[in-house]
Design a protein around this motif. Structure first.
Motif, mmCIF file in Angstrom:
data_model
loop_
_atom_site.group_PDB
_atom_site.id
_atom_site.type_symbol
_atom_site.label_atom_id
_atom_site.label_comp_id
_atom_site.label_asym_id
_atom_site.label_seq_id
_atom_site.Cartn_x
_atom_site.Cartn_y
_atom_site.Cartn_z
ATOM 1 N N ARG A 184 0.825 -1.201 0.000
ATOM 2 C CA ARG A 184 0.000 0.000 0.000
ATOM 3 C C ARG A 184 0.865 1.259 0.000
ATOM 4 O O ARG A 184 0.599 2.206 -0.736
ATOM 5 C CB ARG A 184 -0.941 0.013 1.202
ATOM 6 N N GLN A 185 1.909 1.258 0.845
ATOM 7 C CA GLN A 185 2.747 2.453 0.912
ATOM 8 C C GLN A 185 3.489 2.689 -0.396
ATOM 9 O O GLN A 185 3.599 3.818 -0.868
ATOM 10 C CB GLN A 185 3.726 2.350 2.087
ATOM 11 N N GLN A 200 -2.551 10.565 0.342
ATOM 12 C CA GLN A 200 -1.897 10.021 1.532
ATOM 13 C C GLN A 200 -0.379 10.143 1.411
ATOM 14 O O GLN A 200 0.304 10.532 2.358
ATOM 15 C CB GLN A 200 -2.296 8.549 1.741
ATOM 16 N N PHE A 203 2.192 12.572 3.892
ATOM 17 C CA PHE A 203 3.308 12.071 4.701
ATOM 18 C C PHE A 203 4.652 12.641 4.253
ATOM 19 O O PHE A 203 5.660 12.431 4.905
ATOM 20 C CB PHE A 203 3.374 10.537 4.632
ATOM 21 N N ILE A 230 3.939 15.495 11.641
ATOM 22 C CA ILE A 230 4.459 15.396 10.269
ATOM 23 C C ILE A 230 5.058 16.734 9.852
ATOM 24 O O ILE A 230 6.168 16.791 9.329
ATOM 25 C CB ILE A 230 3.347 14.935 9.308
ATOM 26 N N ASP A 271 8.139 10.922 9.049
ATOM 27 C CA ASP A 271 8.223 11.014 7.594
ATOM 28 C C ASP A 271 8.146 9.602 7.037
ATOM 29 O O ASP A 271 7.894 8.637 7.770
ATOM 30 C CB ASP A 271 9.498 11.757 7.158
ATOM 31 N N ILE A 276 8.217 6.651 10.076
ATOM 32 C CA ILE A 276 6.922 6.069 10.403
ATOM 33 C C ILE A 276 7.036 4.552 10.584
ATOM 34 O O ILE A 276 6.324 3.955 11.391
ATOM 35 C CB ILE A 276 5.847 6.438 9.352
ATOM 36 N N GLU A 303 -4.374 -0.475 6.334
ATOM 37 C CA GLU A 303 -5.355 0.617 6.224
ATOM 38 C C GLU A 303 -5.273 1.599 7.397
ATOM 39 O O GLU A 303 -5.853 2.689 7.335
ATOM 40 C CB GLU A 303 -6.781 0.066 6.064
ATOM 41 N N ILE A 342 -2.499 3.013 8.277
ATOM 42 C CA ILE A 342 -1.402 3.947 8.034
ATOM 43 C C ILE A 342 -1.888 5.059 7.107
ATOM 44 O O ILE A 342 -1.583 5.113 5.923
ATOM 45 C CB ILE A 342 -0.172 3.211 7.469
ATOM 46 N N VAL A 343 -2.669 5.942 7.696
ATOM 47 C CA VAL A 343 -3.164 7.127 7.001
ATOM 48 C C VAL A 343 -2.808 8.335 7.853
ATOM 49 O O VAL A 343 -2.628 8.221 9.065
ATOM 50 C CB VAL A 343 -4.695 7.070 6.756
ATOM 51 N N VAL A 344 -2.701 9.472 7.203
ATOM 52 C CA VAL A 344 -2.195 10.657 7.875
ATOM 53 C C VAL A 344 -3.086 11.045 9.063
ATOM 54 O O VAL A 344 -2.598 11.538 10.083
ATOM 55 C CB VAL A 344 -2.013 11.797 6.841
ATOM 56 N N GLU A 345 -4.386 10.757 8.973
ATOM 57 C CA GLU A 345 -5.309 11.091 10.060
ATOM 58 C C GLU A 345 -4.914 10.402 11.376
ATOM 59 O O GLU A 345 -5.148 10.949 12.454
ATOM 60 C CB GLU A 345 -6.742 10.695 9.685
ATOM 61 N N PHE A 389 -1.794 9.590 12.276
ATOM 62 C CA PHE A 389 -0.413 9.863 12.681
ATOM 63 C C PHE A 389 -0.118 11.353 12.819
ATOM 64 O O PHE A 389 1.026 11.740 13.020
ATOM 65 C CB PHE A 389 0.558 9.227 11.673
#
Lengths: 440, 89
Positions: free
Chosen positions: A361-362, A390, A394, B34, B40, B44, B62, B64-67, B69
């Motif tokens: 995914r990343q 996304q 990041f 961030i 970064d 992460i 799923e 690992i989303v910015v919301e 972290f």
């Protein structure tokens, strides 16, 4: 050649992605075998590196060796797009470490040699034929010696837990498993070659002779080309002894004018002469005969970048228009997260599918961001849009500003207005672009 | 072991402060992690290992989303959701 019959991880390819993945895994204590088809030092294109690459080299412990080499430090970019010229400096976006222009034969050799010093067993002139994934716990990699030893070489095999395909555009495993998707909307071709003694543009907008390249840092000069509806562009990259100049052109346009006399080399030189500013820079320069190379159909991605027993990284996972120099950094990023995922998988085999899903995914998010940045008319699904959002979120404020500014410079900004929410970042990026006029 | 909201926040701040910021930055529950450059694309992954091992939880792709972290508070909420019911107050 004493290639062992078994190891933990086989890495295919000794470019930056393969060498760094092997280094990270070896540093974590795994037995790593790296098989490289060629003999380093070997030629590669992709000579412009964004400052982000340093953190991956820090992690591998190889930054001091790269600093000691004395590669050309570049100050930023000078971009001539459809009559408007701008420059941008990395330091205006908060970057403190330099971007580089590197001779890839030497740069890649430093990374590969470092991998060896970290305990990776490296075998060059060994071509991987394919891999057998029928037992996911014991992947069998079939290989054969090439070069001098090829005549009496028979296929041999090595068994491992995971194979990392970093074989570049050969994409050995990606092709074997039918994972590659050619980007039909983006069929470009690239033609490039080398000159000595080319003048160059510095960050102050002035033209300098090649002799000053170590005292006055050059910029990467990028210009739109008239062929093909504003998609086509050229690069001008100052190296220590030579200058790399490349053209990226829509395949359809190239096909329409193909019936030319004199072959690619004279065709390439005629294209270079037709661009006034480039011609100005090339006035004192000499062309290196025989240095012209070309690649067709080179934009692609992979429907899957990991699966039972394998990981794809670097150009083996996907390749996009190199307009913003993200390729090597993307390869290094893939190397880092593949090594992370393999380490987690080997420590907790029951959760392997979950760790591979995190990797996939990343990496796919980053590839999607690369597509948004590089493709002139970026069209994607809502899911693709979310992936790119996304990845950019990041990326941090500096990188967001830089990407937005870069997109503005080349009329690719509509892709980005939908990805960057912060009006502040947009305004800052705009403000950091400096108009430039160069007398030709 | 029961973990309170405060304990989770304190563990997260300790880790971010010492491991990721190397004491360069004073971290509060609302620090934008961030934007501050603490999280970064590389760090992460170190943080995910810490979260999994320290709190004995499983982070999925799923998550690992910015919301999740963006701040210590967001991370705390993620950890809280992932903790087995036994550990919740």
């Amino acid at each position: 050649m004493n290639i062992p019959p078994t190891c933990d991880i086989v890495v295919i390819g000794g470019g930056p992605a393969g060498s760094l993945a092997a280094t990270y895994l070896s540093q974590k204590g795994y037995a790593v075998v790296l098989l490289e088809k060629q003999q380093h030092p070997r030629y590669a294109v992709g000579e412009s590196l964004l400052p982000d690459f340093w953190k991956y080299c820090d992690e591998a412990g190889v930054s001091a060796k790269i600093e000691a080499e004395g590669f050309i430090r570049k100050a930023g970019g000078s971009v001539d797009w459809e009559g408007t010229m701008h420059r941008l400096s990395f330091k205006d976006f908060g970057y403190t470490r330099p971007a580089l222009h590197v001779e890839r034969d030497r740069f890649d050799q430093i990374l590969l040699t470092h991998a060896g010093a970290c305990g990776v067993q490296i075998f060059e002139q060994v071509a991987v034929i394919d891999a057998d994934f029928s037992d996911p716990a014991a992947v069998v990699v079939n290989y054969r010696a090439v070069g001098e030893a090829a005549a009496q070489a028979r296929p041999e095999r090595i068994t491992c837990r995971y194979v990392v395909d970093a074989s570049g555009q050969n994409a050995v495993i990606g092709r074997q498993l039918g994972l590659r998707i050619i980007d039909e909307a983006f069929r470009f071709m690239s033609v490039w070659g080398y000159f000595t003694d080319s003048s160059y543009l510095a960050a102050d907008g002035q033209i300098y002779p090649a002799s000053q390249v170590r005292t006055v840092p050059p910029t990467t000069y990028v210009s739109a080309l008239p062929q093909g509806d504003g998609w086509a562009w050229l690069w001008h990259i100052m190296l220590r002894e030579m200058t790399s100049i490349g053209l990226v052109l829509p395949l359809a346009w190239v096909k329409s004018v193909k019936a030319q006399e004199g072959g690619w080399e004279s065709w390439y030189l005629r294209q270079c002469e037709a661009i006034p500013l480039l011609q100005r820079l090339l006035q004192p320069a000499r062309f290196c005969p025989g240095s012209v190379r070309l690649v067709r159909d080179y934009a692609y991605r992979s429907r899957q970048v990991a699966g039972p027993g394998f990981f794809l990284i670097g150009d083996a996972a996907g390749f996009i228009d190199p307009i913003f120099s993200v390729g090597v950094v993307l390869g290094m990023y893939g190397a880092y997260i593949a090594a992370w995922s393999i380490d987690r998988c080997l420590q907790t085999p029951a959760r392997c599918a979950e760790y591979q899903a995190i990797f996939s995914r990343q990496l796919q998010n980053r590839l999607e961001l690369g597509r948004a940045l590089a493709l002139p008319y970026y069209q994607t699904t809502t899911e693709g849009q979310q992936q790119a959002r996304q990845a950019i979120a990041f990326a941090g404020v500096e990188a967001q500003g830089l990407m937005y500014a870069a997109a503005l410079l080349t009329a690719r900004s509509p892709n980005f207005t939908s990805l960057i929410d912060s009006p502040a970042i947009r305004q800052d990026a705009q403000a950091r672009l400096q108009p430039l006029s160069v007398a030709v | 072991m029961m973990l309170s909201e405060t304990q989770i926040i304190q563990s997260l701040i300790n880790y971010l402060q010492t491991e990721l910021s190397q004491d360069r930055l004073l971290i509060t529950p609302e620090t934008a992690l961030i934007e501050a450059g603490l999280i970064d694309s590389l760090t992460i992954f170190k943080l995910i290992v810490f979260l999994e091992e320290h709190f004995t939880i499983k982070i999925q792709a799923e998550d690992i989303v910015v919301e999740n972290f963006a701040t210590v508070c967001a991370l705390q909420a993620l950890v809280q959701r992932k903790l087995p019911l036994l550990n919740k107050e």
